[in-house]
Scaffold this motif. Sequence first.
Motif, PDB file in Angstrom:
ATOM      1  N   VAL A 320      77.423  60.306  14.394  1.00  0.00           N
ATOM      2  CA  VAL A 320      78.825  60.205  13.975  1.00  0.00           C
ATOM      3  C   VAL A 320      79.535  59.093  14.742  1.00  0.00           C
ATOM      4  O   VAL A 320      80.261  58.280  14.144  1.00  0.00           O
ATOM      5  CB  VAL A 320      79.541  61.554  14.179  1.00  0.00           C
ATOM      6  N   ASP A 321      79.328  59.023  16.039  1.00  0.00           N
ATOM      7  CA  ASP A 321      79.991  57.991  16.847  1.00  0.00           C
ATOM      8  C   ASP A 321      79.561  56.587  16.424  1.00  0.00           C
ATOM      9  O   ASP A 321      80.391  55.659  16.378  1.00  0.00           O
ATOM     10  CB  ASP A 321      79.688  58.198  18.327  1.00  0.00           C
ATOM     11  N   ASP A 322      78.288  56.428  16.110  1.00  0.00           N
ATOM     12  CA  ASP A 322      77.801  55.127  15.638  1.00  0.00           C
ATOM     13  C   ASP A 322      78.478  54.741  14.326  1.00  0.00           C
ATOM     14  O   ASP A 322      78.897  53.583  14.148  1.00  0.00           O
ATOM     15  CB  ASP A 322      76.281  55.180  15.449  1.00  0.00           C
ATOM     16  N   ALA A 323      78.601  55.695  13.417  1.00  0.00           N
ATOM     17  CA  ALA A 323      79.230  55.411  12.129  1.00  0.00           C
ATOM     18  C   ALA A 323      80.699  55.027  12.310  1.00  0.00           C
ATOM     19  O   ALA A 323      81.185  54.062  11.701  1.00  0.00           O
ATOM     20  CB  ALA A 323      79.102  56.619  11.204  1.00  0.00           C
ATOM     21  N   VAL A 324      81.408  55.762  13.155  1.00  0.00           N
ATOM     22  CA  VAL A 324      82.825  55.472  13.389  1.00  0.00           C
ATOM     23  C   VAL A 324      83.001  54.095  14.028  1.00  0.00           C
ATOM     24  O   VAL A 324      83.891  53.322  13.652  1.00  0.00           O
ATOM     25  CB  VAL A 324      83.451  56.570  14.259  1.00  0.00           C
ATOM     26  N   ALA A 325      82.123  53.782  14.974  1.00  0.00           N
ATOM     27  CA  ALA A 325      82.209  52.474  15.638  1.00  0.00           C
ATOM     28  C   ALA A 325      81.993  51.332  14.659  1.00  0.00           C
ATOM     29  O   ALA A 325      82.487  50.211  14.872  1.00  0.00           O
ATOM     30  CB  ALA A 325      81.184  52.406  16.768  1.00  0.00           C
ATOM     31  N   LYS A 326      81.267  51.601  13.562  1.00  0.00           N
ATOM     32  CA  LYS A 326      80.979  50.567  12.575  1.00  0.00           C
ATOM     33  C   LYS A 326      81.882  50.652  11.343  1.00  0.00           C
ATOM     34  O   LYS A 326      81.600  50.032  10.324  1.00  0.00           O
ATOM     35  CB  LYS A 326      79.512  50.655  12.177  1.00  0.00           C
ATOM     36  N   GLY A 327      82.949  51.472  11.431  1.00  0.00           N
ATOM     37  CA  GLY A 327      83.950  51.452  10.376  1.00  0.00           C
ATOM     38  C   GLY A 327      84.090  52.682   9.521  1.00  0.00           C
ATOM     39  O   GLY A 327      84.934  52.713   8.617  1.00  0.00           O
ATOM     40  N   ALA A 328      83.284  53.720   9.758  1.00  0.00           N
ATOM     41  CA  ALA A 328      83.419  54.939   8.964  1.00  0.00           C
ATOM     42  C   ALA A 328      84.726  55.645   9.305  1.00  0.00           C
ATOM     43  O   ALA A 328      85.272  55.508  10.408  1.00  0.00           O
ATOM     44  CB  ALA A 328      82.242  55.880   9.208  1.00  0.00           C
ATOM     45  N   LYS A 329      85.230  56.428   8.347  1.00  0.00           N
ATOM     46  CA  LYS A 329      86.480  57.155   8.518  1.00  0.00           C
ATOM     47  C   LYS A 329      86.189  58.646   8.616  1.00  0.00           C
ATOM     48  O   LYS A 329      85.490  59.206   7.768  1.00  0.00           O
ATOM     49  CB  LYS A 329      87.406  56.884   7.338  1.00  0.00           C
ATOM     50  N   VAL A 330      86.722  59.276   9.651  1.00  0.00           N
ATOM     51  CA  VAL A 330      86.558  60.717   9.821  1.00  0.00           C
ATOM     52  C   VAL A 330      87.698  61.425   9.094  1.00  0.00           C
ATOM     53  O   VAL A 330      88.874  61.219   9.411  1.00  0.00           O
ATOM     54  CB  VAL A 330      86.555  61.111  11.308  1.00  0.00           C
ATOM     55  N   LEU A 331      87.367  62.272   8.116  1.00  0.00           N
ATOM     56  CA  LEU A 331      88.369  62.983   7.339  1.00  0.00           C
ATOM     57  C   LEU A 331      88.691  64.342   7.925  1.00  0.00           C
ATOM     58  O   LEU A 331      89.770  64.881   7.701  1.00  0.00           O
ATOM     59  CB  LEU A 331      87.893  63.128   5.890  1.00  0.00           C
ATOM     60  N   THR A 332      87.753  64.924   8.648  1.00  0.00           N
ATOM     61  CA  THR A 332      87.992  66.150   9.410  1.00  0.00           C
ATOM     62  C   THR A 332      86.872  66.291  10.427  1.00  0.00           C
ATOM     63  O   THR A 332      85.752  65.831  10.199  1.00  0.00           O
ATOM     64  CB  THR A 332      88.047  67.404   8.508  1.00  0.00           C
ATOM     65  N   GLY A 333      87.183  66.909  11.561  1.00  0.00           N
ATOM     66  CA  GLY A 333      86.174  67.142  12.588  1.00  0.00           C
ATOM     67  C   GLY A 333      85.854  65.892  13.378  1.00  0.00           C
ATOM     68  O   GLY A 333      86.710  65.049  13.644  1.00  0.00           O
ATOM     69  N   GLY A 334      84.574  65.808  13.803  1.00  0.00           N
ATOM     70  CA  GLY A 334      84.098  64.603  14.475  1.00  0.00           C
ATOM     71  C   GLY A 334      84.271  64.581  15.978  1.00  0.00           C
ATOM     72  O   GLY A 334      83.926  63.583  16.615  1.00  0.00           O
ATOM     73  N   THR A 335      84.796  65.642  16.587  1.00  0.00           N
ATOM     74  CA  THR A 335      85.031  65.666  18.028  1.00  0.00           C
ATOM     75  C   THR A 335      84.375  66.894  18.642  1.00  0.00           C
ATOM     76  O   THR A 335      84.585  68.016  18.169  1.00  0.00           O
ATOM     77  CB  THR A 335      86.535  65.691  18.342  1.00  0.00           C
ATOM     78  N   VAL A 336      83.600  66.701  19.695  1.00  0.00           N
ATOM     79  CA  VAL A 336      82.944  67.814  20.380  1.00  0.00           C
ATOM     80  C   VAL A 336      84.005  68.669  21.066  1.00  0.00           C
ATOM     81  O   VAL A 336      84.834  68.155  21.821  1.00  0.00           O
ATOM     82  CB  VAL A 336      81.921  67.297  21.412  1.00  0.00           C
ATOM     83  N   PRO A 337      84.011  69.975  20.820  1.00  0.00           N
ATOM     84  CA  PRO A 337      85.027  70.831  21.444  1.00  0.00           C
ATOM     85  C   PRO A 337      84.748  71.064  22.926  1.00  0.00           C
ATOM     86  O   PRO A 337      83.618  70.939  23.389  1.00  0.00           O
ATOM     87  CB  PRO A 337      84.909  72.129  20.649  1.00  0.00           C
ATOM     88  N   ASP A 338      85.789  71.401  23.651  1.00  0.00           N
ATOM     89  CA  ASP A 338      85.632  71.771  25.056  1.00  0.00           C
ATOM     90  C   ASP A 338      85.024  73.170  25.150  1.00  0.00           C
ATOM     91  O   ASP A 338      85.077  73.958  24.210  1.00  0.00           O
ATOM     92  CB  ASP A 338      86.994  71.759  25.761  1.00  0.00           C
ATOM     93  N   GLY A 339      84.463  73.474  26.310  1.00  0.00           N
ATOM     94  CA  GLY A 339      83.963  74.817  26.542  1.00  0.00           C
ATOM     95  C   GLY A 339      82.447  74.880  26.544  1.00  0.00           C
ATOM     96  O   GLY A 339      81.750  73.905  26.251  1.00  0.00           O
TER      97      GLY A 339
END
Length: 463
Positions: A320-339
């Motif tokens: 996911v991080d690679d895709a975002v770095a290359k221009g992909a758009k996150v529509l929901t989610g995409g972040t590792v939660p704490d805990g």
Amino acid sequence: MAIASTNPATGETIREFDALSDSEVEEKLATAARVAREYRHTGFDERAAGLRRAADILDADTDTLAATMTAEMGKTIAAAKAEIGKCAKGLRYYADAAPAMLADDIADADAVNASRALHRFQPLGVILAVMPWNFPLWQVIRFAGPGLMAGNVGLLKHASNVPQTALYLEELFRRAGLPEGVFQTLLISSGQIEDILKDPRVAAATLTGSEGAGRAVGETAGAQLKKVVLELGGSDPFVVLPSADLPAAAKTATTARCQNNGQSCIAAKRFIVHTDVYDEFAELFVAEMAAQKVGDPTADDTDIGPLATEQGRTDVTDLVDDAVAKGAKVLTGGTVPDGPGWFYPPTVISEITTEMDIYGEEVFGPVASLYRATDIDDALRIANDTDFGLGSNVWTTDDAEIERCIDELEAGQVFVNGMTTSYPEISFGGIKNSGHGRELATFGIREFCNVKTVWVGPTGKNE
């Protein structure tokens, strides 16, 4: 990897196990070879009775076994119970259906100048099963049920993170009254597989797992001229065309992507939507994905539990991080939660290009890739632009489009207006880098049989 049960919701190790020594492996092999010589002569009635008793035991053990599965690999308790029920059904199905599946196939004797001509299906012997953690019970049962009914003997090398489930499976068939040693679990490392597969007492192998593992086992089996069935990864397309029931498609798409916490070879992963309905479907789909409850897998209302391993979550995050770095758009989610625990949220990303790793790699977690197709030709092009070919889904009510997708989707399975799943009654398997051979149904039970041709000439009587 150590042989250990580690709770993916907490990261805590529950129990560790020692790998079998070489002498212990030899003892297991010797037992399997001896039992195979005897078990092949048992009748269908005896085998079926054992499978039915095993199904009854699964029913009785549902609560405790589901808790073990959830603790070992993080699937929700509801999903674990459903998997156990599916296994019981599969055992009963093969107990009932196998005799007809393996009855002599009568050929045209006159056409081959014989008094009798037929094909007889006989067991190969000892089969090595290398199985994954994601469906720790069903993956094994869908081999063991038909395999044991065919008269074969099983050796199970299960994934190293589900040893308690692996040991339960050996005990299950023992408790069911099948001959001692007819199904044995091998607590071994992956490095020990090659020597076992090379052993002349092992007749064939089946593997469900990664493409890399499949290539390794396939290479060894090929060098030994042994039959192997491979069910590997998938990057299944989910094609949505303009006539589709969009709310139903979006709801099913969410289940198809998030089943088993997103860790399924046949989970839909690439959602390819006709431009005419793209915006509407995307809005519905993102809302459904965002509404999924992530949390304690033992809670009845949890939709998505943790990923099974820390490395698994790292792999998903990196894609996911690679895709975002290359221009992909996150529509929901995409972040590792704490805990604590190895949780990852249901995620939808769009604007994916071929330069992104996620375009060509399987994502083993609840991450959906959303593509816009200009027309059905473009949708089929995107769907087939993958090295995998396991399952596929298409949503349309147009009969011509249905037939075209059935014909042109490059996959072992096509599901129309529904999500890809496995049933004992229909075959399961893929093409391309998703493997070869088939499980389930008549095709599956015959994979590990010698299809023996029998030709009987004139006997001299009544000639």
